[in-house]
Design a protein around this motif. Sequence first.
Motif, mmCIF file in Angstrom:
data_model
loop_
_atom_site.group_PDB
_atom_site.id
_atom_site.type_symbol
_atom_site.label_atom_id
_atom_site.label_comp_id
_atom_site.label_asym_id
_atom_site.label_seq_id
_atom_site.Cartn_x
_atom_site.Cartn_y
_atom_site.Cartn_z
ATOM 1 N N GLU A 1 94.728 75.588 50.246
ATOM 2 C CA GLU A 1 94.507 76.710 49.390
ATOM 3 C C GLU A 1 94.921 76.500 47.911
ATOM 4 O OE1 GLU A 1 95.109 81.736 48.849
ATOM 5 O OE2 GLU A 1 95.380 80.551 50.993
ATOM 6 N N VAL A 2 96.323 75.903 47.974
ATOM 7 C CA VAL A 2 97.060 75.683 46.697
ATOM 8 C C VAL A 2 96.254 74.505 45.930
ATOM 9 C CG1 VAL A 2 98.886 74.539 45.570
ATOM 10 C CG2 VAL A 2 99.266 76.065 47.791
ATOM 11 N N SER A 3 95.569 73.553 46.397
ATOM 12 C CA SER A 3 94.733 72.770 45.665
ATOM 13 C C SER A 3 93.398 73.549 45.196
ATOM 14 C CB SER A 3 94.372 71.428 46.392
ATOM 15 O OG SER A 3 95.521 70.690 46.810
ATOM 16 N N GLU A 4 92.830 74.345 45.895
ATOM 17 C CA GLU A 4 91.771 74.912 45.679
ATOM 18 C C GLU A 4 92.058 75.893 44.440
ATOM 19 O OE1 GLU A 4 90.080 76.826 48.952
ATOM 20 O OE2 GLU A 4 89.830 75.090 50.051
ATOM 21 N N ASN A 5 93.024 76.461 44.264
ATOM 22 C CA ASN A 5 93.509 77.365 43.302
ATOM 23 C C ASN A 5 93.999 76.649 41.928
ATOM 24 O OD1 ASN A 5 93.275 79.747 44.835
ATOM 25 N ND2 ASN A 5 95.355 79.917 45.288
ATOM 26 N N LEU A 6 94.333 75.492 41.959
ATOM 27 C CA LEU A 6 94.388 74.662 41.011
ATOM 28 C C LEU A 6 93.347 74.084 40.398
ATOM 29 C CD1 LEU A 6 97.973 72.915 41.837
ATOM 30 C CD2 LEU A 6 97.527 74.425 40.110
ATOM 31 N N ASP A 7 92.428 73.685 41.379
ATOM 32 C CA ASP A 7 91.234 73.264 41.040
ATOM 33 C C ASP A 7 90.509 74.241 40.230
ATOM 34 O OD1 ASP A 7 89.163 71.059 40.971
ATOM 35 O OD2 ASP A 7 87.880 72.515 42.180
ATOM 36 N N ARG A 8 90.366 75.475 40.485
ATOM 37 C CA ARG A 8 89.766 76.452 39.685
ATOM 38 C C ARG A 8 90.435 76.758 38.535
ATOM 39 N NH1 ARG A 8 88.720 78.330 44.848
ATOM 40 N NH2 ARG A 8 90.629 80.085 44.979
ATOM 41 N N LEU A 9 91.971 76.967 38.442
ATOM 42 C CA LEU A 9 92.694 77.004 37.348
ATOM 43 C C LEU A 9 92.280 76.016 36.245
ATOM 44 C CD1 LEU A 9 94.781 78.804 35.647
ATOM 45 C CD2 LEU A 9 96.392 77.075 36.628
ATOM 46 N N TYR A 10 92.396 74.641 36.694
ATOM 47 C CA TYR A 10 92.049 73.570 35.849
ATOM 48 C C TYR A 10 90.600 73.755 35.193
ATOM 49 C CZ TYR A 10 96.526 71.436 37.287
ATOM 50 O OH TYR A 10 97.706 71.021 37.713
ATOM 51 N N ASP A 11 89.627 74.105 36.093
ATOM 52 C CA ASP A 11 88.166 74.413 35.700
ATOM 53 C C ASP A 11 88.374 75.514 34.211
ATOM 54 O OD1 ASP A 11 86.970 72.440 36.710
ATOM 55 O OD2 ASP A 11 86.448 73.715 38.580
ATOM 56 N N TYR A 12 89.156 76.414 34.741
ATOM 57 C CA TYR A 12 89.196 77.584 33.804
ATOM 58 C C TYR A 12 89.976 77.102 32.475
ATOM 59 C CZ TYR A 12 90.840 81.852 31.532
ATOM 60 O OH TYR A 12 91.200 82.912 30.609
ATOM 61 N N ILE A 13 90.947 76.235 32.476
ATOM 62 C CA ILE A 13 91.738 75.553 31.186
ATOM 63 C C ILE A 13 90.744 75.016 30.688
ATOM 64 C CG2 ILE A 13 93.234 74.006 30.775
ATOM 65 C CD1 ILE A 13 95.181 75.442 33.018
ATOM 66 N N LEU A 14 89.863 74.116 31.149
ATOM 67 C CA LEU A 14 89.083 73.128 30.538
ATOM 68 C C LEU A 14 87.884 73.955 29.665
ATOM 69 C CD1 LEU A 14 88.787 70.577 33.387
ATOM 70 C CD2 LEU A 14 89.874 70.174 30.997
ATOM 71 N N MET A 15 87.310 74.923 30.585
ATOM 72 C CA MET A 15 86.300 75.701 29.801
ATOM 73 C C MET A 15 86.884 76.371 28.334
ATOM 74 S SD MET A 15 83.724 77.293 32.849
ATOM 75 C CE MET A 15 84.733 78.821 32.591
ATOM 76 N N ASN A 16 87.992 76.834 28.710
ATOM 77 C CA ASN A 16 88.400 77.610 27.619
ATOM 78 C C ASN A 16 89.085 76.980 26.561
ATOM 79 O OD1 ASN A 16 88.359 80.659 27.974
ATOM 80 N ND2 ASN A 16 88.740 80.044 30.149
ATOM 81 N N THR A 17 89.646 75.547 26.786
ATOM 82 C CA THR A 17 89.834 74.589 25.827
ATOM 83 C C THR A 17 88.530 74.276 24.814
ATOM 84 O OG1 THR A 17 91.461 73.701 27.278
ATOM 85 C CG2 THR A 17 90.897 72.497 25.216
ATOM 86 N N LEU A 18 87.638 74.239 25.579
ATOM 87 C CA LEU A 18 86.257 74.014 24.628
ATOM 88 C C LEU A 18 85.964 75.147 23.774
ATOM 89 C CD1 LEU A 18 83.856 72.375 27.264
ATOM 90 C CD2 LEU A 18 85.128 71.069 25.305
ATOM 91 N N THR A 19 86.259 76.283 24.508
ATOM 92 C CA THR A 19 86.043 77.778 23.489
ATOM 93 C C THR A 19 86.961 77.710 22.321
ATOM 94 O OG1 THR A 19 85.119 78.696 25.356
ATOM 95 C CG2 THR A 19 85.978 80.092 23.641
ATOM 96 N N ALA A 20 88.347 77.540 22.659
ATOM 97 C CA ALA A 20 89.334 77.492 21.537
ATOM 98 C C ALA A 20 89.049 76.612 20.376
ATOM 99 C CB ALA A 20 90.507 77.329 22.064
#
Length: 129
Positions: free
Chosen positions: A78-97
């Motif tokens: 679960e920790v890896s799954e949560n980090l994977d989703r968090l990293y996806d969120y960070i990547l998507m929002n980096t593009l937006t920023a």
Amino acid sequence: MIANALKQYKSVDLQATVQTASPHKLISMLLAGALEAYAKGKGAAERKDFEARANHLNKAMEIVLGLKSCLDMDQGGEVSENLDRLYDYILMNTLTASRNNDAELIQELIGLLLEVKEGWDEMPLEFRQ
């Protein structure tokens, strides 16, 4: 000439550190590198230095992609799954920023990575490999 020598010395020092670091230390170094790149990207966004912002945020994204690729989905559960989703969120929002030159959004991403780094650095020694 002195600045070039100092830069070369830092590069050799970093290479030596990487070669001798534990996997735990390497992830910590990647997180620190991402945070530094995001901080520089935020400063560039605030100064409206679009080229520097893009360069720093691209570097930050490369590091986050590297962190994402280090996740062990089999053993991490679960920790890896949560980090994977968090990293996806960070990547998507980096593009937006980057697209919107949004320093506040970059600060949010810095805050998220700071939480990950603090948790990583506080990991008990028996779990560090």
